[in-house]
Scaffold this active site. Structure first.
Site, PDB file in Angstrom:
ATOM      1  N   TRP A   1     -45.545  26.314 -92.321  1.00 16.18           N
ATOM      2  CA  TRP A   1     -46.974  26.042 -92.553  1.00 16.18           C
ATOM      3  C   TRP A   1     -47.417  26.513 -93.922  1.00 16.18           C
ATOM      4  CZ3 TRP A   1     -48.758  22.245 -90.103  1.00 16.18           C
ATOM      5  CH2 TRP A   1     -48.325  21.970 -88.803  1.00 16.18           C
TER       6      TRP A   1
ATOM      7  N   ASP B   1     -54.302  31.689 -93.503  1.00 16.28           N
ATOM      8  CA  ASP B   1     -54.221  30.744 -92.395  1.00 16.28           C
ATOM      9  C   ASP B   1     -53.838  31.545 -91.160  1.00 16.28           C
ATOM     10  OD1 ASP B   1     -53.563  28.899 -90.479  1.00 16.28           O
ATOM     11  OD2 ASP B   1     -52.010  27.884 -91.662  1.00 16.28           O
TER      12      ASP B   1
ATOM     13  N   LYS C   1     -54.836  27.139 -80.496  1.00 15.62           N
ATOM     14  CA  LYS C   1     -53.828  28.021 -79.915  1.00 15.62           C
ATOM     15  C   LYS C   1     -54.493  28.997 -78.940  1.00 15.62           C
ATOM     16  CE  LYS C   1     -50.421  26.382 -82.435  1.00 15.62           C
ATOM     17  NZ  LYS C   1     -51.068  25.234 -83.092  1.00 15.62           N
TER      18      LYS C   1
END
Ligand code: PMP
Length: 351
Positions: free
Chosen positions: A91, A161, A185
Site C-alpha cells: 500500500w 495511511d 476494516k
C-alpha cells in the site's frame, strides 16, 4: 468483520428508524437525524482518539486510494521540497506511485529488497528536513507489517495511511499532520473514508484544486458539500458508539487485539519452523498475521482443511501467497482460539 451487535442494530432499523419512520438508506443527508449521526460520529472519533484542538475530522468518499492522490495535491511540493515516502509494503508503494505521478516525490526508505518484512527505525527518515511531508503506512495489510505503537518517525508534516489499523489502538494524533483511513476494516462499511487533518496543512492547500479533491471543501461544509455516504457514516457511528460505551475505548480494544495476535504469533514461534512468520518481531501486525508453511502444497492443504472446519478467508494476498489471518477488532478471541487449535492439529499431523 463488523460487531454483530452493530449489524443487528442496523438490521433492526433498516426499514424504519425508530421515531423517524424512514430507512437510513432513504433519508436525506440534510435531515436532523443525519445531522445528529454525523455529529456523533465525529464526537466519538474525537473522544476515542483524543484528537487535540487544531484538527478537523472529515468524511470523504473514494477510499484510501483517493487519499493517495488528494494528499499529494493538497500539500504543496517542489523539487527542493518533495513529498517523502517510507515504503513498508504494497500500500505504501501504491501511495508513493500515485504521488510520483502528481509531483516531486522521494523514497526515504524502502523495504522491498527484504520482501517487506519490517518497518525501519523511526530515526533518520526526514532527509535534510526540507521534505514537504513524510508519508508512512501504519499497517501494511497485505504483508502484515505494522509500526509498533509510538515507534513512528517524527516529522513536521507526518502523514499516515492508517486504513487497516484505524480504531484498533490509541494513536498520538498530535504527532501527525494528516491521518486517513478507509473505514471498511474496523470502523464501518466501505464507502466512507475518515481524514483527520491539522489546520496548518489545510491552510497551505493550493488554490484551484478540483473541489472534491480539496480538503477545505469538506472542512468548510462539515463534509456535506455534496451528498455523503449516509448509510456508511450511520454504521460507522454505531461502531464508534459501541467502542466507547461497550468496549470502553481504544486502550481496551488494543489489549484485546494484542491478546488475539499473541496467540497466533506464539504458536508460530513455537512450531519449530513448521509455520514461518513473515514479519520480523517488532514489526508484526496485530491486525493481519501472515505466515508460510514448508511448501505451497502444504499451504493449499492447510487452506482446504481449515475451510472444512469453517475457518475461511485465510489465503494470503495473491501477490505474496502463504496464509493471512485478518483479525480485526470485531473478530472474537474465540475465533482466533479456534484457528490456533486447528493450526496446532495441522502441524502435529503434517510436521
Ligand atoms: N491502504 C491500506 C493500508 C489498505 O489496507 C487499503 C485497502 N485494503 C487501501 C489503502 C486502499 O483502500 P481503498 O480500497 O479504500 O481505496
Amino acid at each position: 468483520m463488523l460487531p454483530t451487535a452493530v449489524l443487528d442494530e442496523a438490521r433492526r432499523d433498516l426499514v424504519s428508524l425508530p421515531g423517524v419512520g424512514i430507512s437510513p438508506l432513504e433519508i436525506s443527508h440534510r435531515s436532523d437525524w443525519f445531522d445528529r449521526v454525523i455529529g456523533e460520529a465525529e464526537a466519538d472519533l474525537r473522544a476515542l482518539l483524543a484528537i487535540p484542538d487544531g484538527y478537523r475530522v472529515l468524511f470523504t468518499q473514494g477510499g484510501a486510494t483517493m487519499q493517495f492522490s488528494m494528499l499529494a495535491l493538497n500539500v504543496p511540493r517542489s523539487t527542493n521540497r518533495p513529498g517523502a515516502y517510507v515504503v513498508t509494503g504494497a500500500w505504501g508503494a501504491k501511495a508513493y506511485a500515485e504521488a510520483a505521478r502528481l509531483g516531486p516525490t522521494v523514497v526515504r526508505w524502502d523495504g522491498r529488497d527484504d520482501g517487506y518484512i519490517r518497518v525501519p527505525d523511526g530515526g533518520g527518515l526526514t532527509g535534510d528536513g526540507t521534505d514537504a511531508y513524510l508519508h508512512i503506512t501504519a499497517n501494511e495489510t497485505i504483508q502484515g507489517v505494522e509500526w509498533p505503537s509510538g515507534g513512528e518517525p517524527d516529522a513536521p508534516a507526518l502523514i499516515c495511511d492508517t486504513s487497516s489499523d484505524f480504531l484498533s489502538r490509541p494513536i498520538q494524533v498530535g504527532r501527525y499532520g494528516l491521518l486517513y483511513a478507509g473505514a471498511q476494516k474496523n470502523a464501518g462499511p466501505a464507502g466512507v473514508t475518515v481524514a483527520i487533518v491539522r489546520e496548518d496543512i489545510l491552510a497551505q492547500a493550493p488554490d484551484g484544486l478540483p473541489l472534491m479533491l480539496d480538503y477545505r471543501t469538506y472542512a468548510d461544509h462539515g463534509s456535506l458539500y455534496n451528498t455523503p455516504p449516509v448509510f456508511a457514516i450511520y454504521v460507522l457511528s454505531l461502531v464508534t458508539r459501541r467502542l466507547r460505551e461497550e468496549v470502553g475505548g481504544l486502550a481496551e480494544q488494543a489489549t484485546r487485539n494484542r491478546a488475539k495476535a499473541e496467540l497466533l504469533y506464539d504458536l508460530i514461534d513455537g512450531s519449530e519452523g513448521f509455520y514461518r512468520g513473515h514479519a520480523v518481531t517488532g514489526s508484526r501486525s496485530l491486525m493481519n498475521v501472515t505466515w508460510r508453511l514448508p511448501t505451497e502444497d502444504l499451504e493449499g492443504r492447510f487452506l482446504d482443511a481449515a475451510a472444512a472446519e469453517g475457518l475461511v478467508e485465510l489465503r494470503g494476498h495473491r501477490s505474496v501467497g502463504g496464509i493471512r489471518a485478518s483479525i480485526y477488532n470485531a473478530m472474537p478471541l474465540e475465533g482466533v482460539q479456534a484457528l490456533a487449535a486447528f493450526m496446532r492439529g495441522f502441524a502435529d499431523r503434517n510436521g
